[in-house]
Design a protein around this motif. Sequence first.
Motif, PDB file in Angstrom:
ATOM      1  N   VAL A 157       0.844  -1.189   0.000  1.00 26.63           N
ATOM      2  CA  VAL A 157       0.000   0.000   0.000  1.00 26.63           C
ATOM      3  C   VAL A 157       0.883   1.244   0.000  1.00 26.63           C
ATOM      4  O   VAL A 157       2.054   1.190   0.323  1.00 26.63           O
ATOM      5  CB  VAL A 157      -0.936   0.053   1.236  1.00 26.63           C
ATOM      6  CG1 VAL A 157      -1.893  -1.110   1.253  1.00 26.63           C
ATOM      7  CG2 VAL A 157      -0.144   0.106   2.521  1.00 26.63           C
ATOM      8  N   GLY A 158       0.275   2.368  -0.351  1.00 26.07           N
ATOM      9  CA  GLY A 158       0.930   3.657  -0.185  1.00 26.07           C
ATOM     10  C   GLY A 158       1.567   4.220  -1.430  1.00 26.07           C
ATOM     11  O   GLY A 158       1.577   3.624  -2.495  1.00 26.07           O
ATOM     12  N   ASN A 159       2.106   5.425  -1.245  1.00 25.29           N
ATOM     13  CA  ASN A 159       2.789   6.150  -2.312  1.00 25.29           C
ATOM     14  C   ASN A 159       4.108   6.676  -1.766  1.00 25.29           C
ATOM     15  O   ASN A 159       4.100   7.619  -0.987  1.00 25.29           O
ATOM     16  CB  ASN A 159       1.921   7.303  -2.790  1.00 25.29           C
ATOM     17  CG  ASN A 159       2.588   8.105  -3.888  1.00 25.29           C
ATOM     18  OD1 ASN A 159       3.639   7.756  -4.380  1.00 25.29           O
ATOM     19  ND2 ASN A 159       1.956   9.201  -4.267  1.00 25.29           N
ATOM     20  N   PRO A 160       5.220   6.073  -2.129  1.00 25.40           N
ATOM     21  CA  PRO A 160       5.390   4.879  -2.961  1.00 25.40           C
ATOM     22  C   PRO A 160       4.961   3.618  -2.207  1.00 25.40           C
ATOM     23  O   PRO A 160       4.961   3.602  -0.982  1.00 25.40           O
ATOM     24  CB  PRO A 160       6.885   4.857  -3.254  1.00 25.40           C
ATOM     25  CG  PRO A 160       7.510   5.561  -2.095  1.00 25.40           C
ATOM     26  CD  PRO A 160       6.512   6.603  -1.667  1.00 25.40           C
ATOM     27  N   ALA A 161       4.604   2.604  -2.959  1.00 24.94           N
ATOM     28  CA  ALA A 161       4.093   1.370  -2.352  1.00 24.94           C
ATOM     29  C   ALA A 161       5.156   0.728  -1.465  1.00 24.94           C
ATOM     30  O   ALA A 161       6.318   0.662  -1.815  1.00 24.94           O
ATOM     31  CB  ALA A 161       3.663   0.398  -3.444  1.00 24.94           C
ATOM     32  N   ARG A 162       4.713   0.287  -0.306  1.00 25.09           N
ATOM     33  CA  ARG A 162       5.592  -0.433   0.615  1.00 25.09           C
ATOM     34  C   ARG A 162       4.844  -1.682   1.079  1.00 25.09           C
ATOM     35  O   ARG A 162       3.621  -1.693   1.148  1.00 25.09           O
ATOM     36  CB  ARG A 162       6.003   0.440   1.787  1.00 25.09           C
ATOM     37  CG  ARG A 162       4.869   0.869   2.660  1.00 25.09           C
ATOM     38  CD  ARG A 162       5.258   1.963   3.652  1.00 25.09           C
ATOM     39  NE  ARG A 162       4.156   2.338   4.493  1.00 25.09           N
ATOM     40  CZ  ARG A 162       3.123   3.077   4.121  1.00 25.09           C
ATOM     41  NH1 ARG A 162       3.048   3.527   2.886  1.00 25.09           N
ATOM     42  NH2 ARG A 162       2.158   3.367   4.957  1.00 25.09           N
TER      43      ARG A 162
END
Length: 179
Positions: A157-162
């Motif tokens: 998830v997230g920006n950037p994906a983790r």
Amino acid sequence: MNPFAYLFQDRKANRGNIKGQLVLFMFRLVQLINRSMVAKVILFPYLMFYRFFVEWSLGIELPRKLTAGKGLIIYHGQALVVNQGVVLGENCVLRNSVTIGHKKLADGNFSGCPRIGNNVDIGANVCIIGDVTIGDNVIIGAGAVVVKNIPANSVAVGNPARIIEQKTTITETIITTGA
């Protein structure tokens, strides 16, 4: 696989989703036509209809040269863009506003396209760009921006994906613990 089975290979996965079934039937038909130059010439009007109806009217860009495994699922197919160089595994789920493709490099060239494994669930508004590999059995949360590889059996998830969760299988647990 016979042509009839090829055309309907995504139907069962999209049960109850008439729009998804229609788009994927038309996509698989375009892929069949693309295999033969004679078919492309004879069925050129259908190729143009596919481009107008699916890409322009519905806003779903699934190019005829795209490599996609069986059981592809499209939920709420709107603003869906997939580059023709992308490789999608079997039983992948694509939701609305997903973008999957290459990125422009500093030298003016383009990177490779993503390779997505089997049983990958891609949430709404996800952007996967660049020469990345997404492993099997991965869930990518809504709004994620994926620019790095994601290993199999992960949740990103997230920006950037983790990666927030990585599931191990029973056999991996037995091998690592010696049980």
